[in-house]
Scaffold this active site. Sequence first.
Site, PDB file in Angstrom:
ATOM      1  N   ASP A   1       1.273  -1.415  -0.463  1.00 31.46           N
ATOM      2  CA  ASP A   1       0.399   0.042  -0.210  1.00 31.46           C
ATOM      3  C   ASP A   1       1.194   1.053  -0.221  1.00 31.46           C
ATOM      4  O   ASP A   1       2.318   0.945   0.239  1.00 31.46           O
ATOM      5  CB  ASP A   1      -1.115  -0.273   1.153  1.00 31.46           C
ATOM      6  CG  ASP A   1      -1.973   0.568   0.823  1.00 31.46           C
ATOM      7  OD1 ASP A   1      -2.141   1.622  -0.146  1.00 31.46           O
ATOM      8  OD2 ASP A   1      -2.658   0.906   1.715  1.00 31.46           O
TER       9      ASP A   1
HETATM   10  C1  NOJ Z   1      -4.080   3.820   0.123  1.00 26.98           C
HETATM   11  C2  NOJ Z   1      -5.037   2.723  -0.020  1.00 26.98           C
HETATM   12  O1  NOJ Z   1      -5.217   2.000   1.677  1.00 26.98           O
HETATM   13  C3  NOJ Z   1      -5.914   2.247  -0.714  1.00 26.98           C
HETATM   14  O2  NOJ Z   1      -6.625   1.707  -0.485  1.00 26.98           O
HETATM   15  C4  NOJ Z   1      -5.211   2.759  -2.011  1.00 26.98           C
HETATM   16  O3  NOJ Z   1      -5.453   1.382  -3.354  1.00 26.98           O
HETATM   17  C5  NOJ Z   1      -3.704   3.239  -2.642  1.00 26.98           C
HETATM   18  N1  NOJ Z   1      -4.055   4.223  -1.365  1.00 26.98           N
HETATM   19  C6  NOJ Z   1      -3.611   3.806  -3.798  1.00 26.98           C
HETATM   20  O4  NOJ Z   1      -4.351   5.324  -3.368  1.00 26.98           O
END
Ligand code: NOJ
Length: 740
Positions: free
Chosen positions: A265
């Site tokens: 993430d």
């Molecule tokens: C953080 C989030 O937790 C995740 O779900 C998301 O896909 C990513 N950022 C990318 O934006």
Amino acid sequence: MTRTASLQAAEIEQRITALLERMSLDEKVGQLTLLQAGGGHIPEHLREDVRAGRVGAVLNEVHVDTANELQRIATEESRLGIPLLVGRDVIHGFTTVFPIPLGQAASWDPALVTACARVAAQESAACGVNWTFAPMLDIARDPRWGRIAESLGEDPVLAGQLGAAMVRGFQGDDLAKPGAIAACAKHFAAYGASESGRDYNSTNVPENELRNVYLPPFKAALDAGAASVMTSFSDLDGVPASANTFLLRDILREEWRSDAMVVSDWDSIRQLAVHGFTEDDRSSAFEAARAGVDLEMASTTYRDHLPSLVRDGRLTESRIDALVRNVLRLKFRLGLFESAQTDAARFAPAASPSHLALAYEAAVGSAVLLTNRDWALPLDASTLTSLAVIGPLADDPHEQLGTWVFDGDAQYSRTILDAVRAHVGDRIDVRFARGVANTRSRRTDLIDEAVALAANSEVTVLVLGEEAILSGEAHCRADVTLPGAQQALLEAVAATGTKVIVVLMTGRPLALEAAVPHAHAMLCVWHPGSMAGPAVSDLLFGVRSPSGKLPVTFPRVTGQIPIYYAHKHTGKPVTPESYIHQEDIEPRAHQVSVGNTSFHLDTHYTPLFPFGHGLSYSHVEYEHLWSSSGVLPMEGRLTLGVDVVNVGPRDTVETVQLYVRDLVGDVTRPVRELKAFTRVALARGERRTVEFTITPRDLAFYGRAQRLLVEPGRFHAWIGGSSTAELRTEFTLLDHATSA
Ligand code: NOJ
């Protein structure tokens, strides 16, 4: 043609091997790097990085010309011509916005979920996106957690089936076909168990619960072909997911034999040091690479440190190759090596009539009728004399879209006020007041105006709930009642004597115990997306009948959380006889004179609305539950059936649900577990037999040794319209192949 037909798996592996042989270590590490794009322009540093092969993927580029130019630089100007992954959070629609995932889950309709994901894939693919960060498969049993909005609810079977349906929608039957985008099963794993429902918080989930509850939806999505997996921000039992060898190697690669690409993430590899799990970026890169994160999102610890970690002998180059292989495999599967260019002209325009028609169907299908006192709904537009529409969410094209709508375009939104006005035409002057400035505002100065309207209206449609910003990532609440002055608004409106229809727009289950008595009917529409207005209006006026069922339990009060239907029995289960409310306790009662079973003294032990609950404008009765046999042999199957009868005044669609309880287990088992469900259309007066066939495999669970067990013994089974279904039968799973 933008992409060609898919290549055979073996051929892909050979091509990867050939490519790896030509790659320098820096180029390999470049493939493990996912960076933020410029969004409509290409910053000079990114242009240079792509040209030099220092970046293998970008996210958040949705301008097709820019995406095409990035791909051109990658394929024509970089030494090896490797195309880019272009990722974007396409969560519940793109330009056309469908209901939030929790709302889609309330449809219990895999085909609908697939269709929505398909359109979202096409609209985003037209912009050059080839990879989405969805579905989110985190089991969510805590409505305080804002990301429950992005979830498919509290149940592993429902979330697994709908998650798989979403994967099929995004990816189609061939990732290389135009309009298909790669799915990403996230957040691996147990992110939904964040302590106290506070985002990014730690999770402590025993392995047994992890395996029985949190992991199955991921397995289902991977079995459906999900091409990538995203690690969670959280730590699980002390080990952050982005360095968790147990999750990434033991489970994902060894047990499940998955070759899906693993992405961290956002910044979560760098955050390993912030967790206090590593000393610095270098050790973070080491731990994540060792655990098996293939692609680093946003931070650059891989780029900055993996080459020297290899040169210093801490990581082997073959470890790096294994990570690169997973990234390249996805690019081959997507057909990007054949063509990475997007020809937007070959896609249907975004928010086309057919896309909006699907958004309407999805909004209708996700609405759950929570209460309907004395058949307050549907409204009869032909006899209605006056109507007020009140509330901060009744006429807000943006808020109805919900969280994660980076590309959602509110110009296509139709609001409830608009649609209700269109429906009743000139016959009734539909009057509108906001009632409160927004859902969070505690100011009561707008309530008088609303009350004046309500007092002169036969019916008041009160659109309450939460604005989009109150749910989603990082938007958690400690108290999940109606925020701001909305309860006061509801009570003041109800006190006028108007018929109160509450339409609830929300990103989470709310604790509505205080609200329900003031409403004649309550329709939960979640954040319904672009076509909220026509869908809600048609439901209110009975053009359509609600058919949604709750994918998550609604508590009475926040303090009951976590409350979910598949809880354990405990050694001291509450019974109606042992339950007592604190107000009913005699003064100086002896310590052991009341209760001594599992409940809170200051609220009832049941939820306000159970999992699976949802009314319609008809009434379905369940009769004659039967089982094809009293025994299920180990190699056999068992059919359970029931008659469903539409005894109400209209045609309806009912979601019939099968629950099972394993009475004695190697580990304690939930009081009920959903095993199967099906949606059945029933004409008025129609009777149908619904059958479910189960095999011993459906009864398997992880026991004390954390292995999948199919244990002989007695089971109870219920079939009905919610998790509180009463018709019950039982059967015995035999430990041998033939029936006794
Ligand atoms: C953080 C989030 O937790 C995740 O779900 C998301 O896909 C990513 N950022 C990318 O934006």
